[in-house]
Design an enzyme around this catalytic site. Structure first.
Site, PDB file in Angstrom:
ATOM      1  N   GLU A 191       0.832  -1.214   0.000  1.00 56.63           N
ATOM      2  CA  GLU A 191       0.000   0.000   0.000  1.00 56.63           C
ATOM      3  C   GLU A 191       0.868   1.266   0.000  1.00 56.63           C
ATOM      4  OE1 GLU A 191      -3.453   0.404   2.410  1.00 56.63           O
ATOM      5  OE2 GLU A 191      -4.036  -1.696   2.228  1.00 56.63           O
ATOM      6  N   ASP A 236       1.343  -8.649   2.700  1.00 57.81           N
ATOM      7  CA  ASP A 236       0.029  -8.660   3.345  1.00 57.81           C
ATOM      8  C   ASP A 236      -0.790  -9.658   2.541  1.00 57.81           C
ATOM      9  OD1 ASP A 236      -2.539  -8.314   4.221  1.00 57.81           O
ATOM     10  OD2 ASP A 236      -2.629  -6.153   3.847  1.00 57.81           O
ATOM     11  N   ASN A 246      -3.621 -11.099   3.525  1.00 59.49           N
ATOM     12  CA  ASN A 246      -5.047 -11.041   3.851  1.00 59.49           C
ATOM     13  C   ASN A 246      -5.613 -12.417   4.186  1.00 59.49           C
ATOM     14  OD1 ASN A 246      -6.131  -8.311   3.807  1.00 59.49           O
ATOM     15  ND2 ASN A 246      -5.447  -8.243   1.679  1.00 59.49           N
TER      16      ASN A 246
END
EC number: 3.1.4.-
Length: 608
Positions: free
Chosen positions: A350, A495, A497
Site C-alpha cells: 500500500e 500482506d 489477507n
C-alpha cells in the site's frame, strides 16, 4: 586563436603531468576568484544551458543549440549585457532626476548627453587563447574556459554537480528525522555538504558566536543560528518546537562542488505525539546487523488513497484523530519507524507512488537503502535493500491477471480455473501484483537471494481468489529461483489477507491444498473452483503466528507474514510486536502514535 585540437594533440595533452609555475599558480588563483558561468551540456539533449550573473546584478539563463556556432551565443550575451547596462543607467538617471525635483531645482543640461553605450566586448578563452567563433557550442564551452564580458571575467564550469530538486517536508515534528528530498545531477548525496540552521527564538539574544556560514551572504542574518548538524538528516529536539529550519547545501561528486542552495521550512517544528508503538521495538534494532544476518521488515503502511476517504474517517477509523490520518503527519511516523529498524530488507505494501518518491526514497536513501517500486492501480509495492550488503541483479515483477492470461508458466492453472467461468472472471478482474527482486551479496558474490513481495486480494469472501494468486506467485517464484537462478533461497513478504486458519496459509506452509478445502467455495458454491495445488518449497513463517498484525475497530487478526526458505535460512531473532496495551492506547490502529492499521513484522534472518 583556439580551435579544436586533433586526437593526437589531445592524447599528448593527457599524457603530460600538469606542473604549475609560480605565474601559473597566480593565474589559477585568479580563476578561482572569478564569478561562475555554469554550463549544462548533455549529449542526449539538443540544447545547452548557460547561467551567469551580470554586473548589474541580474541573473541570465540562456538556452542555445549545441550545434550553433559560438559567435552567435557570444553576440546574444553581448546584447543581454547591453540591455542590463541600459537598465542600470536609466535607473541612475531616474534617481538623479528625483533628487533634483525634491530639492526644487530644475535639471538643467550642463553639456551634451552622454553617448549611447556600446555593446561590451564578449570573448571566450580556453587555455588563454580566444576560442574561434565558428567552433560549435558543444565544443566551445569547455570546463575551465574563461568567459569575458567587458571587464568582467567568469570561470566556465561545465556540468558541475547541481541540485535539480530540493524540498523539505511540510510537516516537521520534534524527535522525528527530517529528510530532504534531493534531485542531483552530476553528483551524489554522499559527496555533498549539508548544514542545518534554526531560527533564533523571538526575543532571544543572539549568541556571541552566531555560527553563520561566512561563505554564503544569504546566511548573514541574526535570524538563524547553526544547529551543529552537518549531515543530510536532522532530527529536531524539543527546544526547536516553534522554530523554522533552514538547510544550506552544496552539491558535490567527490572531485568538485557545484553552486550552493538553501531552503527554509514552510512551517515551524511542532511537538511530537510522545511515545509511539515502535519506540520500544527500536531498542532491539539500534545497530545494523553483521554481514551474515539479514534484518527483514514487512509492513503494510496504509495508502494515503485509502486513509483519506470519507468511509475511512467515519466507518473504518472513526476513533482516529483526523489529523493523524493525514499523510503529512503519518509519513513522519513511517519514516522514523522504518529508519529506526536499521533493516537490510524492507518490503512495503500500500505504497502511494508519490509517497515512494517524495518520502520513502529520500528518508531511506539517507540511511543507506535503495528501493524499487511496482505500481498496482492507485498504490503499489516497494522493496528496499541495504546498499552496503546487496546489489540488485534483476527484477521479475508480474501482474497476476496478466501472467495468468499470457504466460505459459501458468497455462495449467488457467485451464483448471477456466472450468468455472464465473470464478475465472472474478480472478482476472483483480489487479494484485507480485514484486520480485534478485539481490546479490556485496561481500560474497556466490550468495544471491530472491525477495518476493505481494499484497493479495482483500475481500473476506475472496479465499479462493487468494489461493489462485498464491499458486501463481509460487510458480513464478519457482521460475526465478530454480530456472533463472538455480538454488537461490527465497524470502516472501507481504500482506496476504489470510489468517493461519485459511487455505492460503495451509497451502504455503504444508506445500499443498486439497480440492475439497472449504476456501474453494469462499464466495458460495456457484463460484467453487476446487483444485488440488502443490508447490516445491519448504517455507516457514519467520515471525510465527501472532495474535494479530492488523488491528482496527471491527477486526483484528494475523494477515501479514515473512515466509522464508528453510533450506537456506534460519531465524536468529524476532523483534517483539507492540504490547496489546500499546496497540489499544487509542482504541485501535491507526492512531496518533501508529501510522497504519497494520503492524510491521521485523526479524533477523541468518544464512545457513
Amino acid at each position: 586563436m583556439w580551435r579544436l585540437p586533433g586526437r593526437a594533440a589531445l592524447r599528448g595533452v593527457r599524457s603530460v603531468v600538469e606542473q604549475r609555475s609560480p605565474a601559473e599558480a597566480t593565474t589559477h588563483e585568479a580563476v578561482r576568484a572569478m564569478e561562475r558561468a555554469v554550463v549544462r551540456c548533455v549529449p542526449s539533449e539538443p540544447k545547452l544551458s548557460l547561467s551567469f550573473a551580470l554586473a548589474d546584478g541580474s541573473h541570465k539563463n540562456m538556452q542555445r543549440d549545441q550545434s550553433e556556432p559560438l559567435g552567435r551565443a557570444l553576440s546574444r550575451i553581448a546584447t543581454n549585457a547591453l540591455k542590463g547596462h541600459a537598465k542600470v543607467a536609466a535607473a541612475k538617471k531616474s534617481r538623479k532626476n528625483r533628487a533634483h525635483s525634491s530639492g526644487g531645482a530644475a535639471c538643467a543640461a550642463t553639456g551634451s548627453e552622454p553617448a549611447a553605450t556600446c555593446e561590451p566586448v564578449v570573448k571566450l578563452y580556453y587555455r588563454e587563447e580566444a576560442v574561434a567563433e565558428d567552433v560549435l557550442n558543444v565544443d566551445a564551452w569547455q570546463d575551465g574556459a574563461v568567459l569575458q564580458i567587458g571587464d568582467v571575467k567568469y570561470k566556465v564550469e561545465r556540468n558541475p554537480p547541481a541540485f535539480t530538486e530540493l524540498q523539505l517536508p511540510r510537516y516537521i515534528m520534534a524527535g522525528f528525522p527530517v529528510c530532504p528530498k534531493l534531485g542531483l545531477e552530476f553528483g551524489d548525496p554522499a559527496s555533498s555538504v549539508f548544514r542545518w540552521y534554526k531560527e533564533v527564538k523571538p526575543g532571544a539574544a543572539e549568541p556571541g558566536d552566531s555560527g553563520l556560514a561566512s561563505s554564503s551572504h544569504s546566511l548573514q542574518s541574526s535570524a538563524w543560528i547553526e544547529t551543529g548538524v552537518d549531515e543530510r538528516v536532522y532530527t529536531p529536539c524539543n527546544a526547536d518546537i516553534g522554530l523554522r529550519l533552514k538547510l544550506h547545501c552544496t552539491p558535490g561528486n567527490g572531485q568538485r562542488f557545484g553552486p550552493s542552495r538553501e531552503l527554509e521550512s514552510v512551517c515551524p517544528v511542532e511537538a511530537g505525539p510522545g511515545t509511539c508503538t515502535f519506540d520500544h521495538r527500536h531498542l532491539y534494532t539500534k545497530k545494523v546487523t553483521e554481514d551474515s544476518f539479514i534484518r527483514t521488515v514487512s509492513y503494510n503502511i496504509l495508502a494515503d488513497t485509502y486513509a483519506q476517504t470519507e468511509f475511512s474517517r467515519t466507518v473504518l477509523y472513526p476513533y482516529c484523530a483526523p489529523y493523524a490520518l493525514e499523510l503529512d503527519y503519518r509519513q513522519n511516523l513511517i519514516q522514523k519507524e522504518l529508519t529506526g529498524y536499521n533493516a537490510d530488507l524492507i518490503c512495503l505494501q500500500e505504497v502511494d507512488r508519490a509517497v515512494f518518491s517524495d518520502s520513502l526514497v529520500p528518508a531511506l536513501e539517507a540511511f543507506g537503502l535503495e528501493g524499487v517500486f511496482r505500481i498496482k492501480q492507485h498504490e503499489g509495492l516497494a522493496t528496499f535493500y541495504r546498499k552496503s550488503k546487496f546489489r540488485l541483479l534483476s527484477q521479475h515483477d508480474i501482474s497476476f491477471q496478466e501472467a495468468l492470461k499470457s504466460d505459459p508458466l501458468h497455462k495449467e492453472l488457467l485451464e483448471k480455473l477456466a472450468l468455472n467461468p464465473l470464478a475465472q472472471e472474478k480472478v482476472l478482474q483483480r489487479s494484485s501484483v507480485l514484486q520480485i527482486s534478485v539481490l546479490q551479496s556485496t561481500t560474497d558474490s556466490s550468495k544471491k537471494i530472491c525477495v518476493a513481495n505481494t499484497h493479495l486480494y482483500w475481500h473476506p469472501k475472496g479465499g479462493y481468489i487468494r489461493l489462485i494468486q498464491m499458486a501463481a506467485a509460487l510458480v513464478h517464484i519457482r521460475h526465478v529461483s530454480c530456472d533463472l537462478y538455480p538454488g537461490i533461497p527465497v524470502i516472501f513478504c507481504g500482506d496476504f489477507n489470510s489468517t493461519p486458519s485459511t487455505g492460503m496459509y495451509h497451502f504455503v506452509i504444508n506445500g499443498s491444498v486439497p480440492e475439497d478445502h472449504e476456501d474453494w467455495a469462499s464466495n458460495g458454491e456457484e463460484e467453487r473452483c476446487g483444485m488440488s495445488l502443490t508447490h516445491c518449497f519448504k517455507l516457514k513463517s519467520a515471525c510465527g503466528e501472532p495474535a494479530y498484525t492488523n488491528y482496527v475497530g471491527g477486526f483484528h487478526g494475523c494477515l501479514d507474514y515473512i515466509f522464508i526458505d528453510l533450506n537456506a535460512l534460519e531465524v536468529e531473532q524476532v523483534i517483539p510486536l507492540p504490547s496489546h496495551e500499546e496497540v489499544t492506547t487509542h482504541q485501535a490502529l491507526p492512531s496518533v502514535s501508529h501510522p497504519s492499521d497494520h503492524i510491521a513484522l521485523v526479524c533477523d534472518l541468518k544464512w545457513k
